[in-house]
Design an enzyme around this catalytic site. Structure first.
Site, PDB file in Angstrom:
ATOM      1  N   LYS A  46      85.407  21.051  51.627  1.00 42.71           N
ATOM      2  CA  LYS A  46      84.261  20.920  50.732  1.00 42.71           C
ATOM      3  C   LYS A  46      83.225  21.992  50.998  1.00 42.71           C
ATOM      4  CE  LYS A  46      84.311  16.410  52.050  1.00 42.71           C
ATOM      5  NZ  LYS A  46      84.304  14.949  51.988  1.00 42.71           N
TER       6      LYS A  46
ATOM      7  N   LYS B 141      81.405  24.645  63.536  1.00 47.58           N
ATOM      8  CA  LYS B 141      80.235  24.390  62.680  1.00 47.58           C
ATOM      9  C   LYS B 141      78.955  24.952  63.278  1.00 47.58           C
ATOM     10  CE  LYS B 141      81.887  20.767  59.749  1.00 47.58           C
ATOM     11  NZ  LYS B 141      81.864  19.377  59.309  1.00 47.58           N
TER      12      LYS B 141
ATOM     13  N   LYS C 123      91.546  25.820  56.169  1.00 43.59           N
ATOM     14  CA  LYS C 123      91.853  24.533  55.536  1.00 43.59           C
ATOM     15  C   LYS C 123      91.056  24.360  54.237  1.00 43.59           C
ATOM     16  CE  LYS C 123      88.522  21.492  57.760  1.00 43.59           C
ATOM     17  NZ  LYS C 123      88.174  20.306  58.483  1.00 43.59           N
TER      18      LYS C 123
HETATM   19  P1  TYM Z   1      86.139  14.535  56.195  1.00 42.28           P
HETATM   20  O1  TYM Z   1      85.138  13.875  55.347  1.00 42.28           O
HETATM   21  O2  TYM Z   1      85.996  16.002  56.478  1.00 42.28           O
HETATM   22  O3  TYM Z   1      87.589  14.322  55.610  1.00 42.28           O
HETATM   23  C1  TYM Z   1      88.105  13.028  55.248  1.00 42.28           C
HETATM   24  C2  TYM Z   1      89.591  12.954  55.562  1.00 42.28           C
HETATM   25  O4  TYM Z   1      90.304  13.985  54.870  1.00 42.28           O
HETATM   26  C3  TYM Z   1      91.080  14.738  55.810  1.00 42.28           C
HETATM   27  N1  TYM Z   1      91.110  16.148  55.377  1.00 42.28           N
HETATM   28  C4  TYM Z   1      92.225  16.871  55.236  1.00 42.28           C
HETATM   29  N2  TYM Z   1      93.522  16.571  55.413  1.00 42.28           N
HETATM   30  C5  TYM Z   1      94.438  17.554  55.155  1.00 42.28           C
HETATM   31  N3  TYM Z   1      94.104  18.800  54.731  1.00 42.28           N
HETATM   32  C6  TYM Z   1      92.800  19.143  54.537  1.00 42.28           C
HETATM   33  N4  TYM Z   1      92.476  20.354  54.099  1.00 42.28           N
HETATM   34  C7  TYM Z   1      91.792  18.159  54.792  1.00 42.28           C
HETATM   35  N5  TYM Z   1      90.429  18.155  54.684  1.00 42.28           N
HETATM   36  C8  TYM Z   1      90.032  16.920  55.053  1.00 42.28           C
HETATM   37  C9  TYM Z   1      90.360  14.583  57.138  1.00 42.28           C
HETATM   38  O5  TYM Z   1      91.241  14.794  58.221  1.00 42.28           O
HETATM   39  C10 TYM Z   1      89.878  13.155  57.073  1.00 42.28           C
HETATM   40  O6  TYM Z   1      90.893  12.262  57.465  1.00 42.28           O
HETATM   41  N6  TYM Z   1      84.611  13.126  60.750  1.00 42.28           N
HETATM   42  C11 TYM Z   1      85.370  12.716  59.590  1.00 42.28           C
HETATM   43  C12 TYM Z   1      84.907  11.406  58.970  1.00 42.28           C
HETATM   44  C13 TYM Z   1      84.855  10.270  59.930  1.00 42.28           C
HETATM   45  C14 TYM Z   1      85.969   9.536  60.415  1.00 42.28           C
HETATM   46  C15 TYM Z   1      85.412   8.543  61.271  1.00 42.28           C
HETATM   47  C16 TYM Z   1      87.332   9.607  60.216  1.00 42.28           C
HETATM   48  C17 TYM Z   1      83.724   9.739  60.457  1.00 42.28           C
HETATM   49  N7  TYM Z   1      84.063   8.687  61.286  1.00 42.28           N
HETATM   50  C18 TYM Z   1      86.215   7.621  61.939  1.00 42.28           C
HETATM   51  C19 TYM Z   1      88.134   8.693  60.897  1.00 42.28           C
HETATM   52  C20 TYM Z   1      87.583   7.703  61.735  1.00 42.28           C
HETATM   53  C21 TYM Z   1      85.253  13.795  58.520  1.00 42.28           C
HETATM   54  O7  TYM Z   1      84.287  14.516  58.471  1.00 42.28           O
HETATM   55  O8  TYM Z   1      86.266  13.767  57.586  1.00 42.28           O
END
Ligand code: TYM
Length: 338
Positions: free
Chosen positions: A203, A115, A200
């Site tokens: 968004k 990022k 991947k």
């Molecule tokens: P975020 O918002 O990017 O994504 C949310 C969840 O979706 C999963 N994910 C995917 N899984 C499979 N294939 C994909 N292409 C894909 N894109 C997204 C992510 O692995 C995630 O589980 N940092 C985290 C949010 C967060 C969090 C936490 C998660 C903040 N604090 C504590 C777990 C525990 C994030 O940006 O996820």
């Protein structure tokens, strides 16, 4: 069992989020309750400010995401559903953990490298310390299990390292924090972009054709699947034949995850057939699976007072659960709080 996970409210839910994480959240809600445990799911709105954002959009995305999660099956009466910003304990614990996290650990995070790119000097400090807030999110509740997609595994390992070091340095023989285990779905750990099988589904991809949004209508889904990048070969009869064919592997993986079956079973059915036959079948399966979620979402998103009530009540429950651990962390560090 204490299950904790989060999602950033940066736009709509897409298929990667759903198959990689949210579907597991819903499943765990039932399993964990049956075992007397508890699930906490939150909108990571504090994480969202680590990158440039439009404040009015963040507020409306946060509410939309609550509607989307409820539409997917998260029940605010059974799970604690809230947004970080209403539970200041997250930010407080992050500061305490900043004393334990090491610069070297954060420098190795692939998400930070991706990022920040070449512009590290211009990246926000929040983007760098983002994984420490993520550690605080789970350690605050003594999480035992964290359902996430593959891309979050490294952040979870960091949370474990921080917990372990804090326990060693300040626990005086007791465990202040539980070490959380990631739960990563086998079939849908990493859903890839429809335009590029090596990136991947995300968004932040500028092309909307690269992802299926949970708000897409049937026509949009069919068009996106039809236009998804593929190669000219027919599907192989066995999983080994998907090697070196990332786009084909991705579409077969999506089909398997949605149908609740394995890639091998999908290839047993479609092996030898071309994408001209497979894509319409995949499109129909997607439409059939997502239509009920879409319908509930469209209805729920209108009701702003109801969404605010869910978040308000969820935050009160989360604060009550967070308090004792935060108190112990302050005390362990020798901080005087009156
Ligand atoms: P975020 O918002 O990017 O994504 C949310 C969840 O979706 C999963 N994910 C995917 N899984 C499979 N294939 C994909 N292409 C894909 N894109 C997204 C992510 O692995 C995630 O589980 N940092 C985290 C949010 C967060 C969090 C936490 C998660 C903040 N604090 C504590 C777990 C525990 C994030 O940006 O996820």
């Amino acid at each position: 069992m204490r299950v904790v996970s989060g999602i950033q409210p940066t736009g709509n839910l897409h298929l990667g989020n759903y198959l990689g994480a949210i579907r597991n959240w819903v499943r765990m809600q039932d399993d964990v309750a049956a075992k007397g445990g508890q699930c906490l799911y939150f909108l990571a709105d504090l994480h969202a400010i680590s990158q440039p954002h439009v404040p009015a959009e963040l507020a409306s995305n946060t509410r939309e995401m609550v509607a989307a999660l409820v539409a997917c099956g998260i029940d605010p009466n059974r799970s604690v559903l809230f947004n970080q910003a209403q539970v200041s304990e997250h930010a407080q614990l992050q500061w305490l953990l900043n004393g334990t996290a090491r610069m070297g650990w954060l420098n190795r995070m692939t998400q930070w490298k991706d990022k920040a790119g070449k512009n590290r000097e211009g990246a926000s400090v929040a983007l760098f310390t983002y994984p420490v807030l993520q550690a605080a999110d789970v350690l605050l509740y003594q999480a035992t299990h964290v359902p996430v997609g593959e891309d979050q595994k490294q952040h979870l390992e960091l949370a474990r390292d921080i917990a372990q070091k804090f326990n060693n340095d300040f626990g005086a023989g007791a465990e202040v924090f539980t070490l959380p285990e990631p739960i990563i779905p086998a079939e849908a750990a990493r859903i890839m972009s429809l335009r590029d099988g090596s990136a991947k589904m995300s968004k932040s991809d500028p092309s909307d054709m690269s992802r299926i949004n949970l708000t897409d209508d049937a026509d949009t889904i069919m068009t996106k699947v039809k236009k998804a990048r593929t190669d000219p070969e027919p599907l192989p009869g066995e999983v080994a034949g998907l090697a070196g064919r990332p786009e084909a592997a991705n579409l077969v993986g999506i089909y398997a995850a949605l149908a609740g079956t394995s890639q091998a079973a999908v290839l047993a059915e479609f092996g030898g057939k071309g994408f001209g036959a497979f894509k319409p079948a995949l499109g129909e399966l997607l439409v059939e699976s997502l239509a009920p979620i879409n319908a509930r979402f469209v209805e729920l998103r209108q009701d702003r007072p109801a969404l605010d009530t869910i978040l308000h009540q969820g935050a009160a429950k989360a604060r009550a659960l967070a308090g004792p651990t935060l108190d112990r962390a302050y005390a362990a560090l020798g901080l005087v709080r009156g």
